[in-house]
Design a protein around this motif. Structure first.
Motif, PDB file in Angstrom:
ATOM      1  N   PRO A  85       0.844  -1.217  -0.065  1.00 11.52           N
ATOM      2  CA  PRO A  85      -0.019   0.002   0.017  1.00 11.52           C
ATOM      3  C   PRO A  85       0.833   1.125  -0.132  1.00 11.52           C
ATOM      4  CG  PRO A  85      -0.009  -1.039   2.223  1.00 11.52           C
ATOM      5  CD  PRO A  85       0.816  -2.004   1.426  1.00 11.52           C
ATOM      6  N   TYR A  86       2.035   1.055  -0.185  1.00 11.27           N
ATOM      7  CA  TYR A  86       3.202   2.096  -0.352  1.00 11.27           C
ATOM      8  C   TYR A  86       3.983   2.183  -1.514  1.00 11.27           C
ATOM      9  CZ  TYR A  86       5.758  -1.049   2.715  1.00 11.27           C
ATOM     10  OH  TYR A  86       6.428  -2.171   2.795  1.00 11.27           O
ATOM     11  N   ARG A  87       4.506   3.297  -1.771  1.00  8.54           N
ATOM     12  CA  ARG A  87       5.305   3.139  -3.016  1.00  8.54           C
ATOM     13  C   ARG A  87       6.866   3.058  -2.707  1.00  8.54           C
ATOM     14  NH1 ARG A  87       8.514   7.251  -5.717  1.00  8.54           N
ATOM     15  NH2 ARG A  87       7.769   8.941  -4.063  1.00  8.54           N
ATOM     16  N   ILE A  88       7.501   2.230  -3.265  1.00  4.78           N
ATOM     17  CA  ILE A  88       8.880   1.843  -3.070  1.00  4.78           C
ATOM     18  C   ILE A  88       9.832   2.347  -4.272  1.00  4.78           C
ATOM     19  CG2 ILE A  88      10.506   0.149  -3.122  1.00  4.78           C
ATOM     20  CD1 ILE A  88       8.862  -1.704  -1.669  1.00  4.78           C
ATOM     21  N   THR A  89      10.955   3.092  -3.606  1.00  7.06           N
ATOM     22  CA  THR A  89      11.832   3.629  -4.701  1.00  7.06           C
ATOM     23  C   THR A  89      13.296   2.955  -4.056  1.00  7.06           C
ATOM     24  OG1 THR A  89      10.838   5.879  -4.757  1.00  7.06           O
ATOM     25  CG2 THR A  89      13.141   5.650  -5.335  1.00  7.06           C
ATOM     26  N   THR A 113       8.584   9.009   3.797  1.00  2.00           N
ATOM     27  CA  THR A 113       8.197   8.948   4.939  1.00  2.00           C
ATOM     28  C   THR A 113       8.873   7.906   5.614  1.00  2.00           C
ATOM     29  OG1 THR A 113       6.700   7.259   4.442  1.00  2.00           O
ATOM     30  CG2 THR A 113       5.778   9.419   4.552  1.00  2.00           C
ATOM     31  N   HIS A 114       9.766   7.018   5.068  1.00  7.19           N
ATOM     32  CA  HIS A 114      10.502   5.995   5.597  1.00  7.19           C
ATOM     33  C   HIS A 114      11.755   5.811   4.623  1.00  7.19           C
ATOM     34  CE1 HIS A 114       6.491   5.416   7.536  1.00  7.19           C
ATOM     35  NE2 HIS A 114       7.153   4.758   8.427  1.00  7.19           N
ATOM     36  N   VAL A 115      12.912   5.299   5.230  1.00  5.30           N
ATOM     37  CA  VAL A 115      13.943   5.021   4.604  1.00  5.30           C
ATOM     38  C   VAL A 115      14.548   4.005   5.379  1.00  5.30           C
ATOM     39  CG1 VAL A 115      16.431   6.034   3.984  1.00  5.30           C
ATOM     40  CG2 VAL A 115      14.389   7.408   3.955  1.00  5.30           C
ATOM     41  N   VAL A 116      15.109   3.021   4.264  1.00 15.51           N
ATOM     42  CA  VAL A 116      15.832   1.718   4.881  1.00 15.51           C
ATOM     43  C   VAL A 116      17.451   1.896   4.131  1.00 15.51           C
ATOM     44  CG1 VAL A 116      16.290  -0.823   4.696  1.00 15.51           C
ATOM     45  CG2 VAL A 116      13.981   0.124   5.046  1.00 15.51           C
ATOM     46  N   SER A 117      18.225   2.028   4.952  1.00 16.93           N
ATOM     47  CA  SER A 117      19.626   2.274   4.789  1.00 16.93           C
ATOM     48  C   SER A 117      20.302   0.689   4.865  1.00 16.93           C
ATOM     49  CB  SER A 117      20.453   3.424   5.520  1.00 16.93           C
ATOM     50  OG  SER A 117      20.036   4.430   5.182  1.00 16.93           O
ATOM     51  N   ILE A 118      20.955   0.247   3.949  1.00 19.08           N
ATOM     52  CA  ILE A 118      21.674  -1.151   4.233  1.00 19.08           C
ATOM     53  C   ILE A 118      23.262  -0.880   3.665  1.00 19.08           C
ATOM     54  CG2 ILE A 118      22.018  -3.644   3.630  1.00 19.08           C
ATOM     55  CD1 ILE A 118      19.083  -3.327   2.705  1.00 19.08           C
ATOM     56  N   LEU A 119      24.104  -0.954   4.625  1.00 20.13           N
ATOM     57  CA  LEU A 119      25.432  -0.332   4.413  1.00 20.13           C
ATOM     58  C   LEU A 119      26.391  -1.453   4.939  1.00 20.13           C
ATOM     59  CD1 LEU A 119      25.387   3.353   5.646  1.00 20.13           C
ATOM     60  CD2 LEU A 119      25.296   2.593   3.515  1.00 20.13           C
ATOM     61  N   ASP A 120      27.698  -1.408   4.166  1.00 23.26           N
ATOM     62  CA  ASP A 120      28.492  -2.488   4.594  1.00 23.26           C
ATOM     63  C   ASP A 120      29.050  -2.160   6.235  1.00 23.26           C
ATOM     64  OD1 ASP A 120      28.588  -3.357   2.025  1.00 23.26           O
ATOM     65  OD2 ASP A 120      30.483  -2.266   1.589  1.00 23.26           O
ATOM     66  N   PRO A 121      29.538  -2.998   6.930  1.00 26.35           N
ATOM     67  CA  PRO A 121      29.774  -2.398   8.170  1.00 26.35           C
ATOM     68  C   PRO A 121      30.672  -1.616   8.676  1.00 26.35           C
ATOM     69  CG  PRO A 121      29.396  -4.971   8.180  1.00 26.35           C
ATOM     70  CD  PRO A 121      29.621  -4.432   6.505  1.00 26.35           C
ATOM     71  N   GLU A 122      31.525  -1.179   7.926  1.00 28.28           N
ATOM     72  CA  GLU A 122      32.515  -0.271   7.951  1.00 28.28           C
ATOM     73  C   GLU A 122      32.182   1.014   7.287  1.00 28.28           C
ATOM     74  OE1 GLU A 122      34.783  -0.689  10.509  1.00 28.28           O
ATOM     75  OE2 GLU A 122      33.888  -2.641  10.698  1.00 28.28           O
ATOM     76  N   ARG A 123      31.120   0.997   6.492  1.00 31.97           N
ATOM     77  CA  ARG A 123      30.914   2.313   5.664  1.00 31.97           C
ATOM     78  C   ARG A 123      30.380   3.385   6.633  1.00 31.97           C
ATOM     79  NH1 ARG A 123      31.569   3.768   0.234  1.00 31.97           N
ATOM     80  NH2 ARG A 123      30.347   5.536  -0.140  1.00 31.97           N
ATOM     81  N   ALA A 124      30.907   4.714   6.542  1.00 31.27           N
ATOM     82  CA  ALA A 124      30.320   5.792   7.161  1.00 31.27           C
ATOM     83  C   ALA A 124      28.934   6.133   6.605  1.00 31.27           C
ATOM     84  CB  ALA A 124      31.223   7.131   6.770  1.00 31.27           C
ATOM     85  N   LEU A 161       8.501   4.431   0.643  1.00 30.93           N
ATOM     86  CA  LEU A 161       9.544   4.127   1.206  1.00 30.93           C
ATOM     87  C   LEU A 161      10.754   3.974   0.378  1.00 30.93           C
ATOM     88  CD1 LEU A 161      11.145   2.148   3.283  1.00 30.93           C
ATOM     89  CD2 LEU A 161       9.984   0.277   1.986  1.00 30.93           C
ATOM     90  N   LEU A 162      11.904   4.590   1.031  1.00 33.35           N
ATOM     91  CA  LEU A 162      13.170   4.413   0.002  1.00 33.35           C
ATOM     92  C   LEU A 162      14.102   3.375   0.757  1.00 33.35           C
ATOM     93  CD1 LEU A 162      15.241   5.888  -2.197  1.00 33.35           C
ATOM     94  CD2 LEU A 162      15.947   7.247  -0.260  1.00 33.35           C
ATOM     95  N   ILE A 163      14.435   2.429  -0.317  1.00 33.40           N
ATOM     96  CA  ILE A 163      15.428   1.626   0.024  1.00 33.40           C
ATOM     97  C   ILE A 163      16.768   1.704  -0.411  1.00 33.40           C
ATOM     98  CG2 ILE A 163      15.789  -0.853   0.424  1.00 33.40           C
ATOM     99  CD1 ILE A 163      13.093  -1.474   0.051  1.00 33.40           C
ATOM    100  N   HIS A 164      17.866   1.851   0.437  1.00 31.88           N
ATOM    101  CA  HIS A 164      19.226   1.973  -0.736  1.00 31.88           C
ATOM    102  C   HIS A 164      20.027   0.846   0.087  1.00 31.88           C
ATOM    103  CE1 HIS A 164      22.049   4.122   2.068  1.00 31.88           C
ATOM    104  NE2 HIS A 164      21.164   4.737   2.643  1.00 31.88           N
ATOM    105  N   CYS A 165      21.156   0.750  -0.818  1.00 32.31           N
ATOM    106  CA  CYS A 165      22.211  -0.104  -0.458  1.00 32.31           C
ATOM    107  C   CYS A 165      23.477   0.641  -1.152  1.00 32.31           C
ATOM    108  CB  CYS A 165      22.461  -1.376  -0.726  1.00 32.31           C
ATOM    109  SG  CYS A 165      22.106  -2.014  -2.448  1.00 32.31           S
ATOM    110  N   SER A 185      19.326  -3.880  -1.402  1.00 32.46           N
ATOM    111  CA  SER A 185      18.288  -2.972  -1.418  1.00 32.46           C
ATOM    112  C   SER A 185      17.000  -3.720  -2.058  1.00 32.46           C
ATOM    113  CB  SER A 185      18.421  -1.721  -2.053  1.00 32.46           C
ATOM    114  OG  SER A 185      19.003  -1.881  -3.389  1.00 32.46           O
ATOM    115  N   THR A 186      17.285  -4.410  -3.303  1.00 31.70           N
ATOM    116  CA  THR A 186      16.401  -4.939  -4.322  1.00 31.70           C
ATOM    117  C   THR A 186      15.883  -6.375  -3.525  1.00 31.70           C
ATOM    118  OG1 THR A 186      17.868  -6.100  -5.606  1.00 31.70           O
ATOM    119  CG2 THR A 186      17.068  -4.094  -6.344  1.00 31.70           C
ATOM    120  N   ALA A 187      16.782  -7.146  -2.824  1.00 34.91           N
ATOM    121  CA  ALA A 187      16.342  -8.230  -1.925  1.00 34.91           C
ATOM    122  C   ALA A 187      15.346  -7.970  -1.025  1.00 34.91           C
ATOM    123  CB  ALA A 187      17.627  -9.164  -1.402  1.00 34.91           C
TER     124      ALA A 187
END
Length: 191
Positions: free
Chosen positions: A11-15, A31-42, A96-100, A107-109
Motif C-alpha cells: 500500500p506504499y510506494r517503493i523507490t 516517510t520511511h528510509v531503509v539504509s543497508i550499508l557495509d559494516p565499516e561504511r560511514a 519508502l526509499l530503500i538503498h544499499c 536493497s532489491t532483495a
C-alpha cells in the motif's frame, strides 16, 4: 487460495537507489528510509537534506558466503525486514526509499521480501514489479532464499529469482559480468 492480482503488492510506494543517487531523492517526500550499508561504511550525510522521516540502518555485506572480515546477511536480518514490513503497514507508510551501496542487490532483495511478505502465490508479479521499479537489479539470493524458507514458499521465490536473474543478465550483460567478478558466478545463468 485465490489471489486478486488487481490488489497492489504494497500500500506504499517503493523507490530503490544506491549511495550515489541519494542526493537526487532528497525532495522525494519519503516517510520511511531503509539504509543497508557495509559494516565499516560511514553513514551518508545526504539525509540531512531530507524531510523528516523514519529511518532504519542495517549493516551487513553484499555477500553469500562467509569470508575474512565479511558480515553475511542471515536469518536475523531477514526477520528484521519482515518486522519492518509489519511496522510499515501499521504506520500506514506512504513512501519508502530503500538503498544499499549500488542499489542492485541488498536493497532489491529487501524490496522483494517486503512485497512477498503478505502476497503468497504472487511471486511472478513481485519480480515484474521489481523490474518496473529497478530494471537493473540483482537481488541477493541468500536473503531471498532465507525469506522463501521463513515465509513457507517452498522454493517459489527462489525459482522466480532465477528467472529474474536470467532476464537481467540478458538485458544488462555488464551487470552479469560484475556479478561474476564479485564471486557470485553461480547466480549467473549460462547463455
Amino acid at each position: 487460495m485465490t489471489t486478486d492480482i488487481t490488489t497492489p503488492l504494497l500500500p506504499y510506494r517503493i523507490t530503490i537507489c544506491g549511495l550515489d543517487e541519494l542526493a537526487g531523492h532528497a525532495q522525494g517526500g519519503f516517510t520511511h528510509v531503509v539504509s543497508i550499508l557495509d559494516p565499516e561504511r560511514a553513514d551518508p550525510e545526504d539525509f540531512t537534506a531530507y524531510l523528516p522521516h523514519r529511518r532504519v540502518l542495517w549493516r551487513f555485506d553484499d555477500t553469500l558466503q562467509p569470508g575474512p572480515g565479511m558480515t553475511v546477511p542471515c536469518e536475523r536480518d531477514v526477520r528484521k525486514i519482515l518486522k519492518l514490513g509489519e511496522e510499515l503497514l501499521a504506520e500506514k507508510a506512504d513512501q519508502l526509499l530503500i538503498h544499499c551501496h549500488a542499489g542492485v542487490s541488498r536493497s532489491t532483495a529487501t524490496a522483494v521480501i517486503l512485497m512477498a511478505q503478505n502476497n503468497p502465490g504472487r511471486e511472478p508479479e513481485i519480480f515484474q514489479e521489481l523490474s518496473r521499479v529497478r530494471p537493473r537489479s540483482w537481488p541477493n539470493s541468500l536473503m531471498v532464499g532465507i525469506a522463501d524458507d521463513l515465509l513457507g514458499r517452498g522454493g517459489a521465490l527462489v525459482r522466480e529469482l532465477r528467472g529474474h536473474h536470467a532476464r537481467v543478465a540478458a538485458n544488462h550483460p555488464d551487470l552479469a559480468t560484475l556479478i561474476r567478478l564479485h564471486g557470485r558466478a553461480h547466480e549467473v545463468p549460462e547463455a
